[in-house]
Design a protein around this motif. Structure first.
Motif, PDB file in Angstrom:
ATOM      1  N   GLN A  27       0.799  -1.216   0.000  1.00  0.00           N
ATOM      2  CA  GLN A  27       0.000   0.000   0.000  1.00  0.00           C
ATOM      3  C   GLN A  27       0.841   1.280   0.000  1.00  0.00           C
ATOM      4  O   GLN A  27       0.539   2.205  -0.733  1.00  0.00           O
ATOM      5  N   VAL A  28       1.874   1.315   0.806  1.00  0.00           N
ATOM      6  CA  VAL A  28       2.703   2.520   0.866  1.00  0.00           C
ATOM      7  C   VAL A  28       3.810   2.480  -0.184  1.00  0.00           C
ATOM      8  O   VAL A  28       4.262   3.517  -0.649  1.00  0.00           O
ATOM      9  N   GLY A  29       4.228   1.287  -0.596  1.00  0.00           N
ATOM     10  CA  GLY A  29       5.212   1.177  -1.665  1.00  0.00           C
ATOM     11  C   GLY A  29       6.652   1.016  -1.226  1.00  0.00           C
ATOM     12  O   GLY A  29       7.571   1.193  -2.026  1.00  0.00           O
ATOM     13  N   PHE A  30       6.883   0.664   0.039  1.00  0.00           N
ATOM     14  CA  PHE A  30       8.241   0.416   0.505  1.00  0.00           C
ATOM     15  C   PHE A  30       8.757  -0.894  -0.101  1.00  0.00           C
ATOM     16  O   PHE A  30       7.986  -1.806  -0.378  1.00  0.00           O
ATOM     17  N   VAL A  31      10.056  -0.976  -0.263  1.00  0.00           N
ATOM     18  CA  VAL A  31      10.719  -2.181  -0.769  1.00  0.00           C
ATOM     19  C   VAL A  31      11.047  -3.095   0.410  1.00  0.00           C
ATOM     20  O   VAL A  31      11.573  -2.630   1.430  1.00  0.00           O
ATOM     21  N   VAL A  32      10.728  -4.386   0.279  1.00  0.00           N
ATOM     22  CA  VAL A  32      11.076  -5.356   1.320  1.00  0.00           C
ATOM     23  C   VAL A  32      12.534  -5.754   1.113  1.00  0.00           C
ATOM     24  O   VAL A  32      12.879  -6.392   0.122  1.00  0.00           O
ATOM     25  N   ASP A  33      13.390  -5.356   2.033  1.00  0.00           N
ATOM     26  CA  ASP A  33      14.821  -5.664   1.946  1.00  0.00           C
ATOM     27  C   ASP A  33      15.129  -7.042   2.529  1.00  0.00           C
ATOM     28  O   ASP A  33      15.932  -7.773   1.972  1.00  0.00           O
ATOM     29  N   HIS A  34      14.535  -7.333   3.679  1.00  0.00           N
ATOM     30  CA  HIS A  34      14.777  -8.590   4.374  1.00  0.00           C
ATOM     31  C   HIS A  34      13.497  -9.034   5.060  1.00  0.00           C
ATOM     32  O   HIS A  34      12.749  -8.210   5.568  1.00  0.00           O
ATOM     33  N   ASP A  35      13.283 -10.324   5.087  1.00  0.00           N
ATOM     34  CA  ASP A  35      12.217 -10.926   5.889  1.00  0.00           C
ATOM     35  C   ASP A  35      12.799 -12.233   6.391  1.00  0.00           C
ATOM     36  O   ASP A  35      12.927 -13.190   5.625  1.00  0.00           O
ATOM     37  N   MET A  36      13.212 -12.231   7.644  1.00  0.00           N
ATOM     38  CA  MET A  36      13.898 -13.413   8.153  1.00  0.00           C
ATOM     39  C   MET A  36      13.450 -13.777   9.559  1.00  0.00           C
ATOM     40  O   MET A  36      13.039 -12.922  10.329  1.00  0.00           O
ATOM     41  N   CYS A  37      13.529 -15.044   9.824  1.00  0.00           N
ATOM     42  CA  CYS A  37      13.278 -15.560  11.161  1.00  0.00           C
ATOM     43  C   CYS A  37      14.614 -15.952  11.773  1.00  0.00           C
ATOM     44  O   CYS A  37      15.475 -16.510  11.093  1.00  0.00           O
ATOM     45  N   ILE A  38      14.765 -15.647  13.028  1.00  0.00           N
ATOM     46  CA  ILE A  38      15.963 -16.028  13.766  1.00  0.00           C
ATOM     47  C   ILE A  38      15.516 -17.112  14.739  1.00  0.00           C
ATOM     48  O   ILE A  38      15.050 -16.820  15.845  1.00  0.00           O
ATOM     49  N   GLY A  39      15.576 -18.346  14.246  1.00  0.00           N
ATOM     50  CA  GLY A  39      15.073 -19.471  15.035  1.00  0.00           C
ATOM     51  C   GLY A  39      13.605 -19.259  15.344  1.00  0.00           C
ATOM     52  O   GLY A  39      12.851 -18.755  14.522  1.00  0.00           O
ATOM     53  N   ASP A  40      13.213 -19.620  16.540  1.00  0.00           N
ATOM     54  CA  ASP A  40      11.850 -19.378  16.984  1.00  0.00           C
ATOM     55  C   ASP A  40      11.756 -18.087  17.795  1.00  0.00           C
ATOM     56  O   ASP A  40      10.680 -17.722  18.255  1.00  0.00           O
ATOM     57  N   ALA A  41      12.883 -17.386  17.940  1.00  0.00           N
ATOM     58  CA  ALA A  41      12.944 -16.238  18.837  1.00  0.00           C
ATOM     59  C   ALA A  41      12.433 -14.941  18.227  1.00  0.00           C
ATOM     60  O   ALA A  41      11.908 -14.098  18.931  1.00  0.00           O
ATOM     61  N   ALA A  97      -2.099  10.909  -3.994  1.00  0.00           N
ATOM     62  CA  ALA A  97      -2.910  10.149  -4.949  1.00  0.00           C
ATOM     63  C   ALA A  97      -2.483   8.683  -4.972  1.00  0.00           C
ATOM     64  O   ALA A  97      -3.330   7.785  -5.039  1.00  0.00           O
ATOM     65  N   GLN A  98      -1.174   8.416  -4.909  1.00  0.00           N
ATOM     66  CA  GLN A  98      -0.685   7.036  -4.871  1.00  0.00           C
ATOM     67  C   GLN A  98      -1.197   6.314  -3.630  1.00  0.00           C
ATOM     68  O   GLN A  98      -1.630   5.162  -3.706  1.00  0.00           O
ATOM     69  N   LEU A  99      -1.129   6.980  -2.479  1.00  0.00           N
ATOM     70  CA  LEU A  99      -1.609   6.359  -1.247  1.00  0.00           C
ATOM     71  C   LEU A  99      -3.102   6.046  -1.340  1.00  0.00           C
ATOM     72  O   LEU A  99      -3.527   4.937  -1.017  1.00  0.00           O
ATOM     73  N   ILE A 100      -3.879   7.000  -1.784  1.00  0.00           N
ATOM     74  CA  ILE A 100      -5.332   6.814  -1.897  1.00  0.00           C
ATOM     75  C   ILE A 100      -5.638   5.678  -2.873  1.00  0.00           C
ATOM     76  O   ILE A 100      -6.469   4.808  -2.590  1.00  0.00           O
ATOM     77  N   GLU A 101      -4.948   5.666  -4.015  1.00  0.00           N
ATOM     78  CA  GLU A 101      -5.150   4.621  -5.028  1.00  0.00           C
ATOM     79  C   GLU A 101      -4.857   3.235  -4.460  1.00  0.00           C
ATOM     80  O   GLU A 101      -5.497   2.253  -4.837  1.00  0.00           O
ATOM     81  N   ARG A 102      -3.907   3.148  -3.541  1.00  0.00           N
ATOM     82  CA  ARG A 102      -3.524   1.867  -2.937  1.00  0.00           C
ATOM     83  C   ARG A 102      -4.326   1.553  -1.674  1.00  0.00           C
ATOM     84  O   ARG A 102      -4.019   0.599  -0.960  1.00  0.00           O
ATOM     85  N   GLY A 103      -5.329   2.362  -1.369  1.00  0.00           N
ATOM     86  CA  GLY A 103      -6.201   2.081  -0.240  1.00  0.00           C
ATOM     87  C   GLY A 103      -5.752   2.607   1.103  1.00  0.00           C
ATOM     88  O   GLY A 103      -6.288   2.215   2.138  1.00  0.00           O
ATOM     89  N   VAL A 104      -4.780   3.509   1.133  1.00  0.00           N
ATOM     90  CA  VAL A 104      -4.337   4.106   2.396  1.00  0.00           C
ATOM     91  C   VAL A 104      -5.212   5.327   2.684  1.00  0.00           C
ATOM     92  O   VAL A 104      -5.304   6.230   1.857  1.00  0.00           O
ATOM     93  N   PRO A 105      -5.863   5.364   3.838  1.00  0.00           N
ATOM     94  CA  PRO A 105      -6.693   6.523   4.168  1.00  0.00           C
ATOM     95  C   PRO A 105      -5.833   7.731   4.555  1.00  0.00           C
ATOM     96  O   PRO A 105      -5.580   8.004   5.727  1.00  0.00           O
TER      97      PRO A 105
END
Length: 136
Positions: A25-39, A85-93
């Protein structure tokens, strides 16, 4: 010696929902999505063109403040109307374009560095867009 702000933790209650909000919705780039074990799960996202990222996550080491408690985060854009306009178009109030006048907020764009749009993430963390003058 340079001191660079590069990462700001954002407290959220639902990591997956927040990741979708900031990336889709906001358009940020996902750099990392990681799990560190179960912690812990750590998701780092960066606004387009920014050298500073945000981190959301769950578990140890992300942040101890309550979800929705961060306010006043600010993004600078070259065209406030187009960014809104980009935010509204992507559903951000997102709120209307406003400016500071006589000690309060007034509708419509203002002068140099004086045009703002406000929005919040699903947890209530508060953001502002601010328009940067073209000549800067």
């Amino acid at each position: 010696m340079d001191w660079k702000l590069e990462l700001v933790p954002i407290p959220v209650s639902d990591v997956e929902r927040a990741k979708r909000f900031y990336s889709e919705q906001v358009g940020f780039v996902v750099d990392h999505d990681m799990c560190i074990g179960d912690a812990a799960r750590i998701v780092q996202l960066t606004p387009p063109g920014s050298d500073c990222s945000i981190v959301i996550g769950a578990g140890a080491g992300v942040t101890d403040v309550p979800p929705g408690s961060v306010q006043g985060l600010q993004l600078v854009v070259s065209d406030i109307a187009a960014a809104r306009a980009q935010l509204i178009e992507r559903g951000v109030p997102a709120g209307p374009v406003q400016h500071l006048e006589d000690g309060g907020m007034a509708d419509g764009p203002g002068g140099a560095w004086n045009s703002f749009v406000y929005f919040s993430d699903p947890d209530g963390n508060g953001w502002a867009l601010q328009e940067r003058p073209v000549e800067d």
